[in-house]
Design a protein around this motif. Structure first.
Motif, PDB file in Angstrom:
ATOM      1  N   ILE A   7       5.691   2.423   5.719  1.00 47.04           N
ATOM      2  CA  ILE A   7       4.388   2.600   5.082  1.00 47.04           C
ATOM      3  C   ILE A   7       4.606   3.329   3.765  1.00 47.04           C
ATOM      4  O   ILE A   7       4.912   4.521   3.742  1.00 47.04           O
ATOM      5  N   VAL A  53      -2.049  -0.842   6.852  1.00 44.82           N
ATOM      6  CA  VAL A  53      -1.328  -0.259   7.984  1.00 44.82           C
ATOM      7  C   VAL A  53      -1.627  -1.005   9.284  1.00 44.82           C
ATOM      8  O   VAL A  53      -0.731  -1.232  10.106  1.00 44.82           O
ATOM      9  N   HIS A  77      -1.874   8.160   9.478  1.00 47.84           N
ATOM     10  CA  HIS A  77      -0.964   7.037   9.706  1.00 47.84           C
ATOM     11  C   HIS A  77      -0.058   7.279  10.907  1.00 47.84           C
ATOM     12  O   HIS A  77       0.236   6.347  11.677  1.00 47.84           O
TER      13      HIS A  77
END
Length: 339
Positions: A7, A53, A77
């Motif tokens: 990410i 994501v 996240h």
């Protein structure tokens, strides 16, 4: 094969993560979350680029998620990846608050997944050398440990990292605090001075922090207005002193295009100097250990394969967050904070 999803493809993703995933046996980078596919493909032709994501987390071939997004998104996240049943590696700072960090660790424990923090500076050539000197007894009992990350960056660029919560203390502080904790354990107290000296800088760009131990003081320092910024370590003990100038070479080597597998990778030509207590007039150059950021990744692969320990357990990440948050309180209240 451990499928890895990344990410973010800024400096962290591009320099500290993608090249080392590629160099680690048993790991394969399978997708990157980025809004700039062209940037990713310039380095990684053919790499799957996920637009968000959720798309990355929906992939069944992703076992490990590397969170290298902006600081404020680390907890969000990481928690999403944990909820998806993925193992998680979080860039520094681990979170922007101790409460968020605790929530991440609790979620990983409930889910039974590995949660780790990217503390690559444990594998710096100079820090490995210092650990060797301490283990060999050359320095005796440490009474003063000074660790510095200084820069000459008199103008703050207009990027999010310059405005991050906590400023330089949450940028470079996690590295310095983690190294001190590795050497000396949890301190008794912290005294922190955090300031902004550059005109127009949106967040603090200077800190001077003292960690209090019963028989030692650990000084963590950083300035972005240091024209001479070569000093890295000054360590004094009952057996002698060790002074080291120059930063670890692994980051600039990757930026210059060197692969982690290159025989020259990790070599630090700037030797430190040791002065023995019994002969203060003599300074002896000390050979450096080889820096080895890849060591973190090898250990993580072993851990995920059930053959070794987590290289940076989540509990150690919590200890660093405790120091970072206490440092903010100390600076704000202008007093020493007990830990």
């Amino acid at each position: 094969m451990i499928g890895v999803g990344l990410i973010g493809y800024g400096l962290g993703g591009r320099v500290f993560h993608a090249p080392f995933v590629a160099a680690t046996p048993g790991m394969e980078l399978r997708a990157v979350v980025s809004c700039d596919a062209a940037k990713v493909h310039a380095d990684l032709p053919g790499m799957a680029v996920a637009p968000d994501v959720a798309t990355l987390l929906s992939r069944a071939d992703i076992d490990l998620v590397v969170v290298s997004s902006p600081d404020a998104l680390h907890a969000e996240h990481a928690l999403a990846a944990i909820a998806a049943g993925k193992h998680v590696l979080v860039d520094k700072p681990f979170a922007t608050s101790l409460d968020d960090a605790r929530a991440m660790v609790a979620a990983a424990d409930r889910a039974g997944v590995v949660l780790t923090a990217f503390q690559n500076r444990r594998w710096d050539a100079d820090f490995l050398t210092l650990q060797r000197l301490i283990a060999d007894g050359a320095l005796g009992d440490i009474v003063q440990f000074e660790s510095r990350f200084d820069r000459w960056r008199p103008t703050a660029p207009a990027i999010w990292k310059e405005a991050r919560q906590g400023g330089a203390w949450f940028d470079l502080g996690p590295h310095l605090a983690d190294q001190a904790l590795r050497l000396f354990g949890r301190p008794d107290a912290i005294t922190a001075d955090i300031a902004t000296f550059r005109g127009g800088a949106p967040a603090p760009d200077w800190f001077h922090v003292v960690l209090h131990y019963p028989n030692c003081r650990a000084i963590l320092h950083s300035s972005k207005l240091a024209a001479d910024h070569s000093l890295r370590f000054a360590v004094h003990g009952t057996g002698g002193s060790w002074i080291k100038h120059g930063l670890d070479t692994q980051e600039p080597a990757i930026l210059a295009g060197m692969a982690p597998s290159d025989p020259a990778f990790g070599l630090d030509p700037s030797r430190g100097h040791y002065t023995a207590a019994e002969d203060p007039a003599a300074r002896q150059p000390t050979d450096n250990e080889r820096g080895d950021y890849a060591g973190f990744w090898r250990a993580l692969a072993e851990s995920l394969g059930g053959r070794g320990e987590n290289p940076v357990p989540a509990g150690e990440a919590l200890q660093v967050m405790e120091v970072l948050e206490a440092g903010l309180h100390s600076a704000r209240e202008r007093r020493t904070i007990a830990l």
